[in-house]
Design a protein around this motif. Structure first.
Motif, PDB file in Angstrom:
ATOM      1  N   CYS A 146      -8.305  26.903  -8.717  1.00 37.23           N
ATOM      2  CA  CYS A 146      -7.510  26.258  -7.647  1.00 37.23           C
ATOM      3  C   CYS A 146      -6.522  27.410  -7.292  1.00 37.23           C
ATOM      4  O   CYS A 146      -6.160  28.237  -7.987  1.00 37.23           O
ATOM      5  CB  CYS A 146      -6.768  25.075  -7.939  1.00 37.23           C
ATOM      6  N   LEU A 148      -3.694  27.189  -5.862  1.00 37.01           N
ATOM      7  CA  LEU A 148      -2.314  27.029  -6.052  1.00 37.01           C
ATOM      8  C   LEU A 148      -1.865  27.033  -7.699  1.00 37.01           C
ATOM      9  O   LEU A 148      -2.823  27.058  -8.476  1.00 37.01           O
ATOM     10  CB  LEU A 148      -2.038  25.379  -5.636  1.00 37.01           C
ATOM     11  N   CYS A 150       0.451  24.804  -9.948  1.00 33.56           N
ATOM     12  CA  CYS A 150       1.450  23.805 -10.156  1.00 33.56           C
ATOM     13  C   CYS A 150       1.949  24.005 -11.875  1.00 33.56           C
ATOM     14  O   CYS A 150       1.050  24.268 -12.410  1.00 33.56           O
ATOM     15  CB  CYS A 150       0.713  22.385 -10.064  1.00 33.56           C
ATOM     16  N   TYR A 152       2.448  22.170 -14.227  1.00 34.59           N
ATOM     17  CA  TYR A 152       2.010  21.282 -15.324  1.00 34.59           C
ATOM     18  C   TYR A 152       0.616  21.567 -15.431  1.00 34.59           C
ATOM     19  O   TYR A 152       0.007  20.803 -16.289  1.00 34.59           O
ATOM     20  CB  TYR A 152       2.482  19.743 -15.136  1.00 34.59           C
ATOM     21  N   CYS A 153      -0.404  22.281 -14.441  1.00 35.46           N
ATOM     22  CA  CYS A 153      -1.588  22.294 -14.592  1.00 35.46           C
ATOM     23  C   CYS A 153      -2.451  23.208 -15.311  1.00 35.46           C
ATOM     24  O   CYS A 153      -1.995  24.522 -15.227  1.00 35.46           O
ATOM     25  CB  CYS A 153      -2.193  21.970 -13.045  1.00 35.46           C
ATOM     26  N   ASP A 191     -11.386  21.167  -8.182  1.00 38.49           N
ATOM     27  CA  ASP A 191     -10.211  21.111  -8.261  1.00 38.49           C
ATOM     28  C   ASP A 191      -9.340  21.311  -6.830  1.00 38.49           C
ATOM     29  O   ASP A 191      -8.322  20.950  -6.425  1.00 38.49           O
ATOM     30  CB  ASP A 191      -9.229  22.359  -9.145  1.00 38.49           C
ATOM     31  N   HIS A 224      -6.588  17.448  -1.753  1.00 39.87           N
ATOM     32  CA  HIS A 224      -5.444  18.029  -1.296  1.00 39.87           C
ATOM     33  C   HIS A 224      -5.054  17.480  -0.147  1.00 39.87           C
ATOM     34  O   HIS A 224      -5.698  17.414   0.835  1.00 39.87           O
ATOM     35  CB  HIS A 224      -5.573  19.485  -1.049  1.00 39.87           C
ATOM     36  N   LYS A 262       2.556  21.175  -2.317  1.00 43.88           N
ATOM     37  CA  LYS A 262       1.105  21.021  -1.875  1.00 43.88           C
ATOM     38  C   LYS A 262       1.330  20.055  -0.984  1.00 43.88           C
ATOM     39  O   LYS A 262       0.239  20.002  -0.109  1.00 43.88           O
ATOM     40  CB  LYS A 262       0.316  20.787  -2.852  1.00 43.88           C
TER      41      LYS A 262
HETATM   42  S1  SF4 Z   1      -2.485  20.201  -9.747  1.00 42.42           S
HETATM   43 FE1  SF4 Z   1      -4.211  20.522  -8.356  1.00 42.42          FE
HETATM   44  S2  SF4 Z   1      -3.305  21.734  -6.746  1.00 42.42           S
HETATM   45 FE2  SF4 Z   1      -1.948  22.056  -8.463  1.00 42.42          FE
HETATM   46  S3  SF4 Z   1      -2.972  23.855  -9.604  1.00 42.42           S
HETATM   47 FE3  SF4 Z   1      -3.857  22.009 -10.441  1.00 42.42          FE
HETATM   48  S4  SF4 Z   1      -5.765  21.543  -9.052  1.00 42.42           S
HETATM   49 FE4  SF4 Z   1      -4.290  23.064  -8.282  1.00 42.42          FE
END
Ligand code: SF4
Length: 379
Positions: A146, A148, A150, A152-153, A191, A224, A262
């Protein structure tokens, strides 16, 4: 090659769209969870059935075991222990998968002969659906990672760069799975399926409409939201995407910042309107809201639930789980260093309501009740 999917082999009632509930059996809680007033279950295949299936299998030269969430590692250990007991001299066991990638040091303690933290170098990239007896759904990814980040991801940790696969590869993969007569549904595990949609997703949709009009499509990982304009909503509907999951996470500015900004409220409301205009009903549109993030108040989650309900969509609360390798995990581990030692503490049910102190079990329950009450009114 023989496949033994311990979750698939433990399936029970159908949940629709090719999915099943998994049988479960209550077992003793590990010490870590002793003070947590929740039951602990073994999910999937029983020991008897596992041993029986293994005994009827030719002795393998190599055993590959995969893994999922970090806090499911006891299931992996259960498999390794049974394999070690069953074969007098066990063939080499290689442990891979998400847990092995995120917690390699811990994975080394489970008794496998090796821990694989990068994909094996093999030419074959299709999911091994042909190794299942009668699979009801297929899976695909048209891109990995992805763009982006985030907080926590773990997407960046698992896939350091975002890459799209050539569409022809993804389409061949879908065609291969559609040839299995029982497959009626395809789940996209991208993702970031809608990023650069004009040059990727729209072409994919046109091909799917032409070549596979009878399949149903799903997006379990969440879409998204800001990419869902009128055209995109139409492509989704006309191609046959049935499960629409939107990643809102929360409308509080701090949560939006942690979520790479996002989606904002106006973009979310527009996306829901576009999906409704395209033909979806409100109950088709499920929206993920995160709960239990560090520093997130109960009021902030309540506000997000009410906001989603004001648009009429269905709320799906996702309890936060600290994932190793993410910036937010480091933040949590500063307060609770044991997170780095024991993956059982990552369990979202245990962490969120009982371990983290970010939210109490009572507040969590009241948020679940609020979301359920609202959702019941939509159904
Ligand atoms: S939560 Fe979704 S948008 Fe954010 S980094 Fe992970 S995959 Fe990407």
């Amino acid at each position: 090659m023989t496949l033994l999917d311990c979750v698939y082999e433990g399936r029970s009632k159908s949940k629709g769209f090719g999915r099943y509930k998994t049988i479960r059996r209550q077992i003793d809680k590990p010490l870590v969870y002793k003070r947590i007033p929740r039951k602990f279950y073994h999910y999937g295949i029983t020991k008897e059935s596992f041993v029986d299936k293994l005994s009827r299998t030719e002795r393998p030269d190599l055993i590959l075991i995969t893994s999922g969430m970090t806090y499911w590692y006891l299931g992996v250990k259960w498999c390794i222990d049974i394999l070690r007991n069953l074969f007098s001299s066990t063939p080499p066991i290689l442990l891979g998968g998400i847990y092995a990638q995120l917690c390699p040091d811990h994975a080394h303690t489970l008794g496998a002969d090796g821990v694989q933290t990068v994909p094996l170098s093999i030419d074959y990239f299709y999911p091994a659906l042909d190794l299942y007896e009668a699979p009801n759904y297929g899976i695909t990814m048209t891109s990995i990672g992805c763009p982006l980040s985030c907080k926590y991801c773990a997407s960046k940790k698992l896939w350091s760069t975002y890459k799209r696969r050539p569409l022809t590869d993804a389409l061949e993969e879908i065609a291969f799975q559609e040839n299995i007569p029982t497959v009626k549904d395809i789940a996209f595990y991208d993702d970031a399926l809608l990023i650069n949609k004009e040059s990727h997703f729209y072409h994919l949709c046109l091909e799917l409409q032409k070549k596979h009009p009878h399949l149903r499509y799903h997006t379990p990982n969440g879409l998204h939201v800001r990419e869902i304009d009128e055209t995109c909503a139409r492509y989704l509907y006309e191609t046959g995407f049935k499960t629409i999951r939107l990643s809102l996470e929360g409308n509080d500015p701090a949560i939006q910042k942690a979520s790479s900004g996002k989606v904002h409220e106006i973009q979310y409301a527009k996306a829901v309107r576009n999906l409704l205009r395209a033909g979806y009903s409100l109950s088709d549109i499920e929206t993920y809201i995160l709960v239990g993030l560090p520093g997130q108040s109960c009021e902030s989650v309540q506000k997000s639930i009410k906001f989603v309900k004001s648009s009429g969509a269905t709320v799906k609360l996702a309890e936060y789980s600290p994932i190793p390798g993410t910036p937010m995990f480091e933040e949590c581990a500063q307060r609770l260093p044991i997170l780095k030692e024991e993956p059982l503490y990552h369990n979202n049910t245990a962490y969120c309501g009982y371990i983290s102190q970010d939210i109490t079990a009572e507040d969590l329950q009241s948020l679940k009740d609020l979301a359920n009450n609202f959702n019941d009114k939509t159904r």
